[in-house]
Scaffold this motif. Structure first.
Motif, PDB file in Angstrom:
ATOM      1  N   ARG A  74       0.799  -1.225   0.000  1.00 31.13           N
ATOM      2  CA  ARG A  74       0.000   0.000   0.000  1.00 31.13           C
ATOM      3  C   ARG A  74       0.829   1.270   0.000  1.00 31.13           C
ATOM      4  N   ILE A  75       2.066   1.188   0.469  1.00 31.99           N
ATOM      5  CA  ILE A  75       2.868   2.404   0.619  1.00 31.99           C
ATOM      6  C   ILE A  75       3.933   2.510  -0.470  1.00 31.99           C
ATOM      7  N   GLY A  76       4.479   3.705  -0.594  1.00 33.69           N
ATOM      8  CA  GLY A  76       5.488   3.976  -1.610  1.00 33.69           C
ATOM      9  C   GLY A  76       6.749   3.136  -1.444  1.00 33.69           C
ATOM     10  N   GLU A  77       7.575   3.177  -2.469  1.00 30.77           N
ATOM     11  CA  GLU A  77       8.793   2.373  -2.511  1.00 30.77           C
ATOM     12  C   GLU A  77       9.955   3.008  -1.762  1.00 30.77           C
ATOM     13  N   ARG A  78      10.940   2.164  -1.468  1.00 31.70           N
ATOM     14  CA  ARG A  78      12.239   2.585  -0.962  1.00 31.70           C
ATOM     15  C   ARG A  78      13.257   1.986  -1.907  1.00 31.70           C
ATOM     16  N   GLN A  79      14.128   2.828  -2.455  1.00 28.81           N
ATOM     17  CA  GLN A  79      15.161   2.342  -3.361  1.00 28.81           C
ATOM     18  C   GLN A  79      16.518   2.798  -2.872  1.00 28.81           C
ATOM     19  N   LYS A  80      17.494   1.891  -2.923  1.00 25.77           N
ATOM     20  CA  LYS A  80      18.859   2.234  -2.535  1.00 25.77           C
ATOM     21  C   LYS A  80      19.697   2.387  -3.800  1.00 25.77           C
ATOM     22  N   PHE A  81      20.597   3.378  -3.769  1.00 28.78           N
ATOM     23  CA  PHE A  81      21.485   3.652  -4.889  1.00 28.78           C
ATOM     24  C   PHE A  81      22.916   3.615  -4.388  1.00 28.78           C
ATOM     25  N   VAL A  82      23.734   2.800  -5.041  1.00 28.60           N
ATOM     26  CA  VAL A  82      25.112   2.647  -4.629  1.00 28.60           C
ATOM     27  C   VAL A  82      26.002   2.676  -5.872  1.00 28.60           C
ATOM     28  N   SER A  83      27.074   3.459  -5.805  1.00 24.58           N
ATOM     29  CA  SER A  83      28.092   3.429  -6.846  1.00 24.58           C
ATOM     30  C   SER A  83      29.433   3.690  -6.186  1.00 24.58           C
ATOM     31  N   GLU A  84      30.492   3.354  -6.868  1.00 21.97           N
ATOM     32  CA  GLU A  84      31.829   3.525  -6.300  1.00 21.97           C
ATOM     33  C   GLU A  84      32.204   4.993  -6.140  1.00 21.97           C
ATOM     34  N   ALA A  85      31.607   5.853  -6.941  1.00 17.92           N
ATOM     35  CA  ALA A  85      32.009   7.255  -6.970  1.00 17.92           C
ATOM     36  C   ALA A  85      31.295   8.130  -5.939  1.00 17.92           C
ATOM     37  N   GLN A  86      30.345   7.596  -5.218  1.00 16.96           N
ATOM     38  CA  GLN A  86      29.559   8.450  -4.331  1.00 16.96           C
ATOM     39  C   GLN A  86      29.188   7.728  -3.049  1.00 16.96           C
ATOM     40  N   THR A  87      28.623   8.476  -2.138  1.00 14.58           N
ATOM     41  CA  THR A  87      28.078   7.911  -0.917  1.00 14.58           C
ATOM     42  C   THR A  87      26.751   7.236  -1.262  1.00 14.58           C
ATOM     43  N   PRO A  88      26.523   6.005  -0.801  1.00 16.26           N
ATOM     44  CA  PRO A  88      25.240   5.357  -1.086  1.00 16.26           C
ATOM     45  C   PRO A  88      24.094   6.138  -0.442  1.00 16.26           C
ATOM     46  N   PHE A  89      22.950   6.108  -1.103  1.00 14.87           N
ATOM     47  CA  PHE A  89      21.789   6.806  -0.558  1.00 14.87           C
ATOM     48  C   PHE A  89      20.519   6.037  -0.861  1.00 14.87           C
ATOM     49  N   GLU A  90      19.457   6.436  -0.180  1.00 13.39           N
ATOM     50  CA  GLU A  90      18.149   5.805  -0.337  1.00 13.39           C
ATOM     51  C   GLU A  90      17.135   6.865  -0.713  1.00 13.39           C
ATOM     52  N   VAL A  91      16.231   6.524  -1.621  1.00 12.38           N
ATOM     53  CA  VAL A  91      15.131   7.407  -1.988  1.00 12.38           C
ATOM     54  C   VAL A  91      13.839   6.746  -1.509  1.00 12.38           C
ATOM     55  N   ILE A  92      13.049   7.507  -0.783  1.00 14.42           N
ATOM     56  CA  ILE A  92      11.813   6.996  -0.192  1.00 14.42           C
ATOM     57  C   ILE A  92      10.636   7.791  -0.738  1.00 14.42           C
ATOM     58  N   GLU A  93       9.622   7.061  -1.213  1.00 13.03           N
ATOM     59  CA  GLU A  93       8.367   7.699  -1.625  1.00 13.03           C
ATOM     60  C   GLU A  93       7.496   7.845  -0.389  1.00 13.03           C
ATOM     61  N   LEU A  94       6.992   9.036  -0.146  1.00 11.33           N
ATOM     62  CA  LEU A  94       6.135   9.295   1.012  1.00 11.33           C
ATOM     63  C   LEU A  94       4.678   9.239   0.587  1.00 11.33           C
ATOM     64  N   GLY A  95       3.899   8.469   1.298  1.00 13.02           N
ATOM     65  CA  GLY A  95       2.480   8.374   0.995  1.00 13.02           C
ATOM     66  C   GLY A  95       2.100   6.993   0.505  1.00 13.02           C
TER      67      GLY A  95
END
Length: 179
Positions: A74-95
């Motif tokens: 029912r709720i939005g997604e959470r996606q993690k992004f990782v690459s060698e060139a950057q700090t890993p981060f997560e994008v969260i859909e609210l709602g």
């Protein structure tokens, strides 16, 4: 405590609260150990236990409900992004899945440096210090000093959500750098 409650691993408030206190104490002690400082936080954590006991109980209940919503998709997604060139981060859909109200990007590293000069090259930036307002087209993001990048969306179409997510990922990829 919020992250631990969201993990769904805890069913009792006392266990959640103790795990959060232990995690916090470990992190603090590791930082102090680097400077050869020894300090006993137990009296302070006793106050924290008393103060947050009711909140821990409520967070357990909310964590259970969140788990149910995740299972029913029912709720939005959470996606993690990782690459060698950057700090890993997560994008969260609210709602809810069909009614996304906002997006948030969070660095996953304990320590993260924000490359604010780089975003000033590619985006319109308002403000001298955090929180910054970063704009591109009709999209306006907020970059806070803890590394959180967020955008609030009001009744967006799927196209707007998709576009905002793409820009958020690009922005986070540029702003999050190692320490």
């Amino acid at each position: 405590m919020r992250q631990l409650a969201q993990s769904g691993k805890f069913r009792r408030d006392s266990t959640l609260l103790e795990a959060a206190i232990e995690e916090t104490n470990t992190e603090i002690q590791e930082r102090l150990k680097k400077d050869r400082i020894d300090f006993d936080f137990d009296p302070y954590f006793a106050i924290v236990r008393r103060t947050l006991k009711a909140l821990a109980k409520e967070m357990i209940e909310l964590g259970v409900e969140l788990g149910k919503s995740r299972k029913s998709n029912r709720i939005g997604e959470r996606q993690k992004f990782v690459s060698e060139a950057q700090t890993p981060f997560e994008v969260i859909e609210l709602g809810l899945r069909n009614a996304i109200e906002g997006l948030v990007a969070l660095p996953l590293a304990k320590e993260c440096v924000l490359d604010l000069e780089r975003i000033k090259q590619d985006y319109s930036v308002e403000g001298e210090w955090c929180p910054f307002r970063v704009s591109t087209g009709n999209l306006k993001f907020i970059v806070d000093d803890d590394g959180t990048i967020s955008i609030s969306l009001r009744n967006p179409s799927e196209t707007v959500v998709k576009e905002a997510k793409e820009v958020l990922i690009a922005l986070a990829s540029q702003v999050y750098v190692g320490n």
